[in-house]
Scaffold this motif. Structure first.
Motif, PDB file in Angstrom:
ATOM      1  N   SER A  20       0.830  -1.210   0.000  1.00 49.56           N
ATOM      2  CA  SER A  20       0.000   0.000   0.000  1.00 49.56           C
ATOM      3  C   SER A  20       0.862   1.256   0.000  1.00 49.56           C
ATOM      4  O   SER A  20       0.602   2.212  -0.747  1.00 49.56           O
ATOM      5  N   LEU A  21       1.908   1.263   0.837  1.00 50.14           N
ATOM      6  CA  LEU A  21       2.797   2.421   0.890  1.00 50.14           C
ATOM      7  C   LEU A  21       3.604   2.573  -0.402  1.00 50.14           C
ATOM      8  O   LEU A  21       3.792   3.675  -0.907  1.00 50.14           O
ATOM      9  N   GLU A  22       4.076   1.449  -0.939  1.00 51.64           N
ATOM     10  CA  GLU A  22       4.840   1.489  -2.186  1.00 51.64           C
ATOM     11  C   GLU A  22       3.982   2.048  -3.311  1.00 51.64           C
ATOM     12  O   GLU A  22       4.456   2.826  -4.156  1.00 51.64           O
ATOM     13  N   HIS A  23       2.715   1.668  -3.334  1.00 51.92           N
ATOM     14  CA  HIS A  23       1.782   2.132  -4.364  1.00 51.92           C
ATOM     15  C   HIS A  23       1.620   3.654  -4.301  1.00 51.92           C
ATOM     16  O   HIS A  23       1.646   4.340  -5.330  1.00 51.92           O
ATOM     17  N   LYS A  24       1.485   4.180  -3.068  1.00 50.24           N
ATOM     18  CA  LYS A  24       1.337   5.628  -2.893  1.00 50.24           C
ATOM     19  C   LYS A  24       2.607   6.365  -3.327  1.00 50.24           C
ATOM     20  O   LYS A  24       2.545   7.402  -4.001  1.00 50.24           O
ATOM     21  N   ILE A  25       3.762   5.832  -2.946  1.00 54.45           N
ATOM     22  CA  ILE A  25       5.035   6.450  -3.314  1.00 54.45           C
ATOM     23  C   ILE A  25       5.222   6.417  -4.834  1.00 54.45           C
ATOM     24  O   ILE A  25       5.668   7.395  -5.445  1.00 54.45           O
ATOM     25  N   TYR A  26       4.843   5.296  -5.443  1.00 53.01           N
ATOM     26  CA  TYR A  26       4.967   5.107  -6.892  1.00 53.01           C
ATOM     27  C   TYR A  26       4.249   6.220  -7.653  1.00 53.01           C
ATOM     28  O   TYR A  26       4.792   6.792  -8.612  1.00 53.01           O
ATOM     29  N   TYR A  27       3.042   6.564  -7.205  1.00 49.62           N
ATOM     30  CA  TYR A  27       2.272   7.591  -7.911  1.00 49.62           C
ATOM     31  C   TYR A  27       2.657   9.011  -7.509  1.00 49.62           C
ATOM     32  O   TYR A  27       2.509   9.940  -8.307  1.00 49.62           O
ATOM     33  N   LYS A  28       3.184   9.173  -6.293  1.00 50.62           N
ATOM     34  CA  LYS A  28       3.663  10.499  -5.896  1.00 50.62           C
ATOM     35  C   LYS A  28       4.833  10.938  -6.768  1.00 50.62           C
ATOM     36  O   LYS A  28       5.010  12.116  -7.072  1.00 50.62           O
ATOM     37  N   ASN A  41       5.215   9.969  -9.797  1.00 51.49           N
ATOM     38  CA  ASN A  41       4.794   9.804 -11.194  1.00 51.49           C
ATOM     39  C   ASN A  41       5.484   8.603 -11.851  1.00 51.49           C
ATOM     40  O   ASN A  41       5.964   8.668 -12.985  1.00 51.49           O
ATOM     41  N   GLU A  42       5.537   7.500 -11.095  1.00 54.01           N
ATOM     42  CA  GLU A  42       6.074   6.211 -11.547  1.00 54.01           C
ATOM     43  C   GLU A  42       7.598   6.191 -11.705  1.00 54.01           C
ATOM     44  O   GLU A  42       8.157   5.206 -12.167  1.00 54.01           O
ATOM     45  N   GLN A  43       8.274   7.300 -11.330  1.00 53.83           N
ATOM     46  CA  GLN A  43       9.734   7.367 -11.442  1.00 53.83           C
ATOM     47  C   GLN A  43      10.332   7.544 -10.047  1.00 53.83           C
ATOM     48  O   GLN A  43      10.713   8.656  -9.648  1.00 53.83           O
ATOM     49  N   ILE A  44      10.428   6.461  -9.284  1.00 47.84           N
ATOM     50  CA  ILE A  44      10.931   6.536  -7.917  1.00 47.84           C
ATOM     51  C   ILE A  44      12.451   6.682  -7.945  1.00 47.84           C
ATOM     52  O   ILE A  44      13.147   5.912  -8.606  1.00 47.84           O
ATOM     53  N   PRO A  45      13.001   7.677  -7.223  1.00 47.84           N
ATOM     54  CA  PRO A  45      14.460   7.857  -7.176  1.00 47.84           C
ATOM     55  C   PRO A  45      15.155   6.598  -6.647  1.00 47.84           C
ATOM     56  O   PRO A  45      14.607   5.901  -5.788  1.00 47.84           O
ATOM     57  N   PRO A  46      16.360   6.302  -7.156  1.00 47.30           N
ATOM     58  CA  PRO A  46      17.080   5.076  -6.771  1.00 47.30           C
ATOM     59  C   PRO A  46      17.252   4.895  -5.266  1.00 47.30           C
ATOM     60  O   PRO A  46      17.110   3.790  -4.754  1.00 47.30           O
ATOM     61  N   HIS A  47      17.554   5.985  -4.526  1.00 42.17           N
ATOM     62  CA  HIS A  47      17.801   5.827  -3.088  1.00 42.17           C
ATOM     63  C   HIS A  47      16.519   5.443  -2.341  1.00 42.17           C
ATOM     64  O   HIS A  47      16.565   4.715  -1.349  1.00 42.17           O
ATOM     65  N   ILE A  48      15.371   5.900  -2.862  1.00 47.22           N
ATOM     66  CA  ILE A  48      14.094   5.516  -2.243  1.00 47.22           C
ATOM     67  C   ILE A  48      13.755   4.069  -2.622  1.00 47.22           C
ATOM     68  O   ILE A  48      13.212   3.313  -1.805  1.00 47.22           O
ATOM     69  N   GLN A  49      14.085   3.682  -3.846  1.00 47.79           N
ATOM     70  CA  GLN A  49      13.896   2.287  -4.257  1.00 47.79           C
ATOM     71  C   GLN A  49      14.676   1.345  -3.350  1.00 47.79           C
ATOM     72  O   GLN A  49      14.173   0.289  -2.936  1.00 47.79           O
ATOM     73  N   GLU A  50      15.909   1.736  -3.029  1.00 47.52           N
ATOM     74  CA  GLU A  50      16.752   0.913  -2.153  1.00 47.52           C
ATOM     75  C   GLU A  50      16.138   0.795  -0.758  1.00 47.52           C
ATOM     76  O   GLU A  50      16.140  -0.280  -0.154  1.00 47.52           O
ATOM     77  N   GLN A  51      15.615   1.915  -0.246  1.00 48.90           N
ATOM     78  CA  GLN A  51      14.986   1.891   1.074  1.00 48.90           C
ATOM     79  C   GLN A  51      13.722   1.026   1.067  1.00 48.90           C
ATOM     80  O   GLN A  51      13.450   0.306   2.035  1.00 48.90           O
ATOM     81  N   LEU A  52      12.963   1.094  -0.014  1.00 49.58           N
ATOM     82  CA  LEU A  52      11.762   0.266  -0.129  1.00 49.58           C
ATOM     83  C   LEU A  52      12.122  -1.218  -0.161  1.00 49.58           C
ATOM     84  O   LEU A  52      11.457  -2.045   0.474  1.00 49.58           O
TER      85      LEU A  52
END
Length: 209
Positions: free
Chosen positions: A158-166, A168-179
């Protein structure tokens, strides 16, 4: 669209509602009977949803397909969806087994993202089934997607989905690593809670002897 076409599309989506109702009833029955036999219910709760007609039409357009009922039925497999939330990872496979053994259910596809998580850490089982819907003049076989995951997996998704759209489907690499790191921690948490539950069951069985 003409009035007749609108009515046909409305009836088309109504069959998916009926399919969802049937699947939800099946899962409730299985859960209640499991509770009666084993004094334990594997399903915590369920959510159902049907894609909006506009979303289905847009998906057909992205696939380069005509916007017809026939193409929607054949090519859009996630019009109707059920999300089943469990306490433990073992419950996931228990539910897959129970629903797959139903005589009027045909398993079309199973994707196991629990044993083989997605690269971003996402975990869940995606079970695509076909179920008959008995209408007044015919029987329609309708596809329903069932997603089954633990409470912890659902929290992460659920949280990943919200971040994904915040982003605009381009999550920064450092946030991807944290996820991904968070997904690994959730996997560990699920294992620990399962081990704790097994320990509790052992103590309970010994107390009943």
């Amino acid at each position: 669209m003409k009035t007749n076409q609108l009515k046909q599309w409305a009836h088309f989506f109504l069959t998916y509602k009926f399919a969802l109702d049937a699947v939800e009833t099946k899962l409730n029955i299985l859960n209640e009977e499991f509770q009666f036999i084993h004094d334990y219910n594997p399903i915590e709760h369920m959510k159902t949803r049907i894609k909006a007609p506009e979303s289905v039409m847009q998906k057909l357009q992205r696939k380069g397909l005509p916007i017809t009922l026939e193409d929607a039925k054949e090519h859009i497999r996630d019009i109707a969806g059920v999300r089943v939330i469990c306490s433990f990872s073992t419950d996931i496979y228990q539910i897959v087994d129970m629903i797959s053994k139903q005589s009027d259910v045909r398993v079309v596809e199973l994707k196991d993202y629990v044993i083989n998580p997605k690269p971003n850490g996402y975990q869940s089982i995606h079970l695509l089934i076909e179920i008959p819907v008995f209408l007044t003049d015919r029987t329609e076989n309708v596809l329903v997607e069932i997603q089954i995951r633990t409470i912890a997996m659902d929290f992460w998704a659920s949280l990943e989905h919200k971040i994904y759209y915040k982003f605009n489907e381009q999550i920064p690499p450092h946030i991807q690593e944290q996820l991904k790191g968070s997904a690994d921690m959730i996997h560990l948490l699920d294992r620990q809670m399962l081990a704790l539950n097994v320990e509790v069951q052992k103590h309970r069985e010994q107390a009943l002897k």
